[in-house]
Design an enzyme around this catalytic site. Structure first.
Site, PDB file in Angstrom:
ATOM      1  N   SER A   8       0.962  -1.048  -0.009  1.00  0.00           N
ATOM      2  CA  SER A   8       0.023  -0.033  -0.053  1.00  0.00           C
ATOM      3  C   SER A   8       0.816   1.194  -0.052  1.00  0.00           C
ATOM      4  CB  SER A   8      -0.672   0.006   1.266  1.00  0.00           C
ATOM      5  OG  SER A   8      -1.757  -0.889   1.437  1.00  0.00           O
ATOM      6  N   ASP A  74       9.174  -6.044   1.985  1.00  0.00           N
ATOM      7  CA  ASP A  74       9.253  -5.530   3.596  1.00  0.00           C
ATOM      8  C   ASP A  74      10.679  -4.753   3.614  1.00  0.00           C
ATOM      9  OD1 ASP A  74       7.590  -5.492   5.791  1.00  0.00           O
ATOM     10  OD2 ASP A  74       9.478  -6.128   6.681  1.00  0.00           O
ATOM     11  N   PHE A 156      11.258   8.826  -0.316  1.00  0.00           N
ATOM     12  CA  PHE A 156      10.159   8.764   0.719  1.00  0.00           C
ATOM     13  C   PHE A 156      10.623   8.289   2.007  1.00  0.00           C
ATOM     14  CE2 PHE A 156       9.442   4.389   1.109  1.00  0.00           C
ATOM     15  CZ  PHE A 156      10.089   3.540  -0.096  1.00  0.00           C
ATOM     16  N   TYR A 158      12.274   7.473   5.082  1.00  0.00           N
ATOM     17  CA  TYR A 158      13.595   8.224   5.857  1.00  0.00           C
ATOM     18  C   TYR A 158      14.743   8.761   5.128  1.00  0.00           C
ATOM     19  CZ  TYR A 158      11.358   5.376   9.728  1.00  0.00           C
ATOM     20  OH  TYR A 158      10.809   5.066  10.805  1.00  0.00           O
ATOM     21  N   ASP A 159      14.275   8.747   3.623  1.00  0.00           N
ATOM     22  CA  ASP A 159      15.398   9.361   2.672  1.00  0.00           C
ATOM     23  C   ASP A 159      15.984  10.731   2.841  1.00  0.00           C
ATOM     24  OD1 ASP A 159      15.286   6.701   1.336  1.00  0.00           O
ATOM     25  OD2 ASP A 159      14.170   7.677  -0.128  1.00  0.00           O
TER      26      ASP A 159
HETATM   27  P1  ITT Z   1       3.659  -2.269   2.794  1.00  0.00           P
HETATM   28  O1  ITT Z   1       3.640  -3.043   4.193  1.00  0.00           O
HETATM   29  O2  ITT Z   1       2.076  -1.916   2.433  1.00  0.00           O
HETATM   30  O3  ITT Z   1       4.368  -2.489   1.873  1.00  0.00           O
HETATM   31  P2  ITT Z   1       4.824  -0.047   4.487  1.00  0.00           P
HETATM   32  O4  ITT Z   1       5.438   1.323   4.339  1.00  0.00           O
HETATM   33  O5  ITT Z   1       4.086  -0.639   5.693  1.00  0.00           O
HETATM   34  O6  ITT Z   1       4.080  -0.659   3.354  1.00  0.00           O
HETATM   35  P3  ITT Z   1       7.124  -1.706   5.629  1.00  0.00           P
HETATM   36  O7  ITT Z   1       6.223  -2.415   6.604  1.00  0.00           O
HETATM   37  O8  ITT Z   1       7.999  -2.558   4.695  1.00  0.00           O
HETATM   38  O9  ITT Z   1       5.958  -0.981   4.455  1.00  0.00           O
HETATM   39  O10 ITT Z   1       7.739  -0.707   6.159  1.00  0.00           O
HETATM   40  C1  ITT Z   1       8.856   0.050   5.700  1.00  0.00           C
HETATM   41  C2  ITT Z   1       9.202   1.283   6.173  1.00  0.00           C
HETATM   42  O11 ITT Z   1      10.578   1.665   6.178  1.00  0.00           O
HETATM   43  C3  ITT Z   1       8.638   2.453   6.179  1.00  0.00           C
HETATM   44  O12 ITT Z   1       8.314   3.136   7.112  1.00  0.00           O
HETATM   45  C4  ITT Z   1       9.301   3.145   4.856  1.00  0.00           C
HETATM   46  O13 ITT Z   1       8.868   4.420   4.881  1.00  0.00           O
HETATM   47  C5  ITT Z   1      10.718   2.742   5.261  1.00  0.00           C
HETATM   48  N1  ITT Z   1      11.306   2.647   4.084  1.00  0.00           N
HETATM   49  C6  ITT Z   1      11.507   1.487   3.567  1.00  0.00           C
HETATM   50  N2  ITT Z   1      12.095   1.733   2.335  1.00  0.00           N
HETATM   51  C7  ITT Z   1      12.541   3.024   2.378  1.00  0.00           C
HETATM   52  C8  ITT Z   1      13.304   3.679   1.396  1.00  0.00           C
HETATM   53  O14 ITT Z   1      13.675   3.239   0.328  1.00  0.00           O
HETATM   54  N3  ITT Z   1      13.386   5.034   1.636  1.00  0.00           N
HETATM   55  C9  ITT Z   1      12.993   5.320   2.489  1.00  0.00           C
HETATM   56  N4  ITT Z   1      12.205   4.693   3.699  1.00  0.00           N
HETATM   57  C10 ITT Z   1      12.099   3.388   3.418  1.00  0.00           C
END
Ligand code: ITT
Length: 199
Positions: A8, A74, A156, A158-159
């Site tokens: 999502s 994830d 997006f 933590y970038d």
């Molecule tokens: P879905 O589970 O629906 O895929 P989510 O945002 O809840 O969406 P996660 O449970 O995998 O996804 O949580 C990932 C967290 O880590 C989320 O807070 C993201 O913003 C952060 N994150 C992951 N990859 C990132 C990236 O490439 N850049 C910045 N933040 C990232």
């Protein structure tokens, strides 16, 4: 091949679409109504499999989507000075249902509170693929430093506080193409694509 994304997160959808140009990539919410998935595993891989299986199951209840390939990501950030936190809890670091901004601000505060201006950190991405016959999982990592402030508007999550190794700007300041060439997600997807090509 149609690749259905079990996520999502709009930031992830955008990046995965840009990284998988050879596939027809569709977010599952374009096919069925979004639903809550409880991610209660103790690893990135476990949670990726939970999401991919849940979306595969929901889609396979509809005849037209019986043979789909579902991919879930994830991911999260682990900060050395915080003992690896937030890790698998990255999406709910500030609170359950927190926005990206709330999570980012909490991580900046916590790095500040630990008394440093920056700390080594890394992102992890686990990608799970679920097909009618098989399940697969792969990982990718990106190393660098987090700083105790937000800089830039790109990317997006933590970038704005993450500076990849070898750079002096945050991922939110750097061009999208740079993140595409070195991210945890890009590395995991390059392995996932090898699997997808065999299906
Ligand atoms: P879905 O589970 O629906 O895929 P989510 O945002 O809840 O969406 P996660 O449970 O995998 O996804 O949580 C990932 C967290 O880590 C989320 O807070 C993201 O913003 C952060 N994150 C992951 N990859 C990132 C990236 O490439 N850049 C910045 N933040 C990232």
């Amino acid at each position: 091949m149609k690749l259905i994304l079990a996520t999502s997160n709009k930031g992830k959808v955008k990046e995965i679409k840009a990284l998988c140009k050879d596939f027809e990539v569709i977010a599952y919410s374009e096919l069925i109504e979004e639903f809550e998935i409880i991610e209660d595993a103790d690893s990135f891989k476990g949670n990726a499999l939970i999401k991919a299986r849940a979306v595969f199951k929901a889609l396979s209840q509809k005849n037209e989507y019986k043979d789909v390939v579902v991919l879930a990501d994830d991911s999260g950030i682990s900060v050395d000075v915080l003992g690896g936190a937030p890790g698998i809890y990255s999406a709910r670091y500030a609170s359950k249902g927190a926005s990206d901004k709330d999570n980012l601000n909490k991580l900046i505060d916590d790095v500040k509170k630990s008394g440093v201006k920056s700390s080594p950190a890394h992102y992890t991405a686990a990608i799970a693929i679920v097909t009618p016959k098989y399940e697969y999982s792969v990982h990718g990592w990106m190393y660098g430093d987090v700083i105790a402030e937000a800089r830039g508007n790109g990317g997006f999550g933590y970038d704005p506080m993450f500076i990849p190794l070898g750079y002096d700007k945050t991922l939110a300041e750097l061009d999208d193409e740079i993140k595409k060439s070195l991210s945890h997600r890009a590395k995991a997807l390059s392995l996932a694509k090898i699997i997808l090509q065999t299906l």
